[in-house]
Design an enzyme around this catalytic site. Structure first.
Site, mmCIF file in Angstrom:
data_model
loop_
_atom_site.group_PDB
_atom_site.id
_atom_site.type_symbol
_atom_site.label_atom_id
_atom_site.label_comp_id
_atom_site.label_asym_id
_atom_site.label_seq_id
_atom_site.Cartn_x
_atom_site.Cartn_y
_atom_site.Cartn_z
ATOM 1 N N HIS A 136 15.766 0.714 102.978
ATOM 2 C CA HIS A 136 14.766 1.494 103.752
ATOM 3 C C HIS A 136 14.536 0.791 105.094
ATOM 4 O O HIS A 136 13.404 0.702 105.567
ATOM 5 C CB HIS A 136 13.417 1.579 103.013
ATOM 6 C CG HIS A 136 13.484 2.108 101.616
ATOM 7 N ND1 HIS A 136 13.604 3.453 101.335
ATOM 8 C CD2 HIS A 136 13.444 1.478 100.409
ATOM 9 C CE1 HIS A 136 13.624 3.622 100.007
ATOM 10 N NE2 HIS A 136 13.539 2.440 99.428
ATOM 11 N N SER A 195 18.108 1.626 96.872
ATOM 12 C CA SER A 195 16.759 1.044 96.981
ATOM 13 C C SER A 195 16.669 -0.225 96.115
ATOM 14 O O SER A 195 17.381 -1.183 96.396
ATOM 15 C CB SER A 195 15.726 2.100 96.623
ATOM 16 O OG SER A 195 14.438 1.676 96.975
ATOM 17 N N GLU A 223 17.787 4.350 105.202
ATOM 18 C CA GLU A 223 17.747 5.419 104.199
ATOM 19 C C GLU A 223 18.871 6.432 104.439
ATOM 20 O O GLU A 223 19.315 6.627 105.567
ATOM 21 C CB GLU A 223 16.385 6.129 104.262
ATOM 22 C CG GLU A 223 15.254 5.218 103.803
ATOM 23 C CD GLU A 223 13.901 5.922 103.737
ATOM 24 O OE1 GLU A 223 13.804 7.089 104.150
ATOM 25 O OE2 GLU A 223 12.943 5.279 103.257
#
Lengths: 272, 272
Positions: B170, B128, B197
């Site tokens: 993501h 992330s 993800e």
């Protein structure tokens, strides 16, 4: 006589205020005499939907509207339909479920008459389901199987006003990037055109090019120069691998050549 | 000595069950002696996040873990950090806010030591925010101004482990297609890599190629052969127009050559 223009709307077009998309549709329709037809077959609320479009089109200058509330194949076989279509300037196909459009109308007298009248110049517009149905091959639905896994895209036959194109609607708003790329992976000869909400493409000159108009953008996937495809295998829970898609994203005012599969750089100038 | 591999995770990787992404990171780390370092600077919950990764990494075979809870620039100047980094097999950068990573660590002794130790072979993983920070140019944030309108993407400097690449994370789950295309429109020489993800890219051999692994796909935007760009003008509420992006989407097991900007078709075979 040449085929009518197509006006393909990504859904959720403004129906109050300036209404850039619908106002343009009415303007294009006014190049021909006659009222605007409204085909409500896709929706489960034909009366309400028809009334709303009638009011909106007349508010923004349509000389009149005629609703076609065809809800069964029997109704689609009525004799008077061809004559009614012949009197229209344009036909607007509302949203709902595109599978209702093809399953109720496919192969009927209405369908044949629509093809015939379109070939003589009837302008055909459509939004959401009415946009999806424009092409020869159409996305019927897509789903992610229970418990996750990769997307399954169901294709079917549309009305065939556009060859070698697949339309997807609500494109950015419903994040349909993967869905349209999936369709291209299975049909690389086809151009995928993702139309955003409150945005439209106006297909002109016998389908040779389109112009983008409205609030957002149109995304184009061209699979012709793909160098590699490995399609998804649903029961193995495997995503697609695809290499070499050509991608374009066009804001309002830009034009795309559907034959050359290229952006047309003619901004601010009239075409020859 | 050559630079360490990078292991770039799109966020939300499994931390229970088979954990395909984190298990692979531990396996790669085990090629070198030493524990796995966990850098928690990006998150506002460093203790909890550090404990969770420690437990997970040790459960799946890491010989040990060391948390780096660096929350201020002062802490990032401590002398012992280089020596601690030198003893690690790998460092994993947790999620949170990538701007915390660059604003707290940029230009500090920790940052210099990390660059130095990485050049001698330290494997660096990140998820992330920890993925976003890997490249020289990084997406800091994006927003749609109040009342709608088009996306504004704020770029900044990342840690620079990868040149000519922008990572987005993501990717499919947060529908970041437009955001990454926007970044490419402004930096056509750069490859945009959107990592889903629970999916990762393992960058090998001095950044020359990567392999995809995990649950979903990695989407690559190559702007090198763009034929036209008209960038967005925020205050005019105008979307970008971009033509000729080369697009690839890779499922697990596939490799991408970052020099040639091509899919490597070497499935099922060992490389020479």
């Amino acid at each position: 006589m040449s085929r009518g223009d197509l006006f393909i709307v990504g859904g959720n077009e403004d129906k109050t205020g300036a209404m850039p998309v619908l106002a343009k549709f009415v303007e294009i329709s006014r190049a021909r005499p006659g009222p605007i037809g409204i085909l409500t077959t896709a929706t489960n609320y034909p009366e309400e939907t028809g009334e709303e479009y009638s009011r909106v089109f007349e508010d923004i200058g349509a000389p009149g509207t005629v609703c076609f509330h065809i809800g069964t194949r029997e109704e689609a076989e009525e004799d008077r339909l061809e004559e009614q279509l012949e009197q229209l300037a344009s036909l607007y196909i509302t949203g709902g479920d595109q599978v209702r459009l093809t399953s109720i109308l496919g192969g009927t007298a209405f369908y044949s008459a629509l093809q015939k009248v379109w070939r003589k110049g009837l302008v055909i517009g459509g939004t959401s389901a009415g946009a999806a149905v424009m092409s020869r091959q159409m996305i019927m639905s897509s789903s992610v199987p229970g418990g996750g896994g990769q997307l399954i895209v169901e294709m079917g036959a549309g009305f065939g006003f556009l060859e070698d194109v697949i339309i997807d609607q609500h494109f950015s708003q419903r994040a349909r990037f993967t869905r349209l790329m999936n369709a291209i992976a299975h049909n690389p000869q086809i151009i995928g055109v993702g139309v955003d909400e409150n945005t439209a493409i106006w297909v002109q000159e016998e389908g040779s090019f389109f112009e983008v108009l409205g609030e957002h953008t149109v995304t184009i996937f061209d699979g012709k120069k793909l160098t590699y495809v490995d399609v998804a295998i649903p029961h193995e829970n495997k995503d697609i691998t695809i290499s070499g898609v050509r991608l374009h994203s066009l804001a309002g005012g830009y034009r795309f050549d559907l034959q050359k599969r290229e952006l047309m750089i003619t901004q601010g100038r009239e075409q020859e």
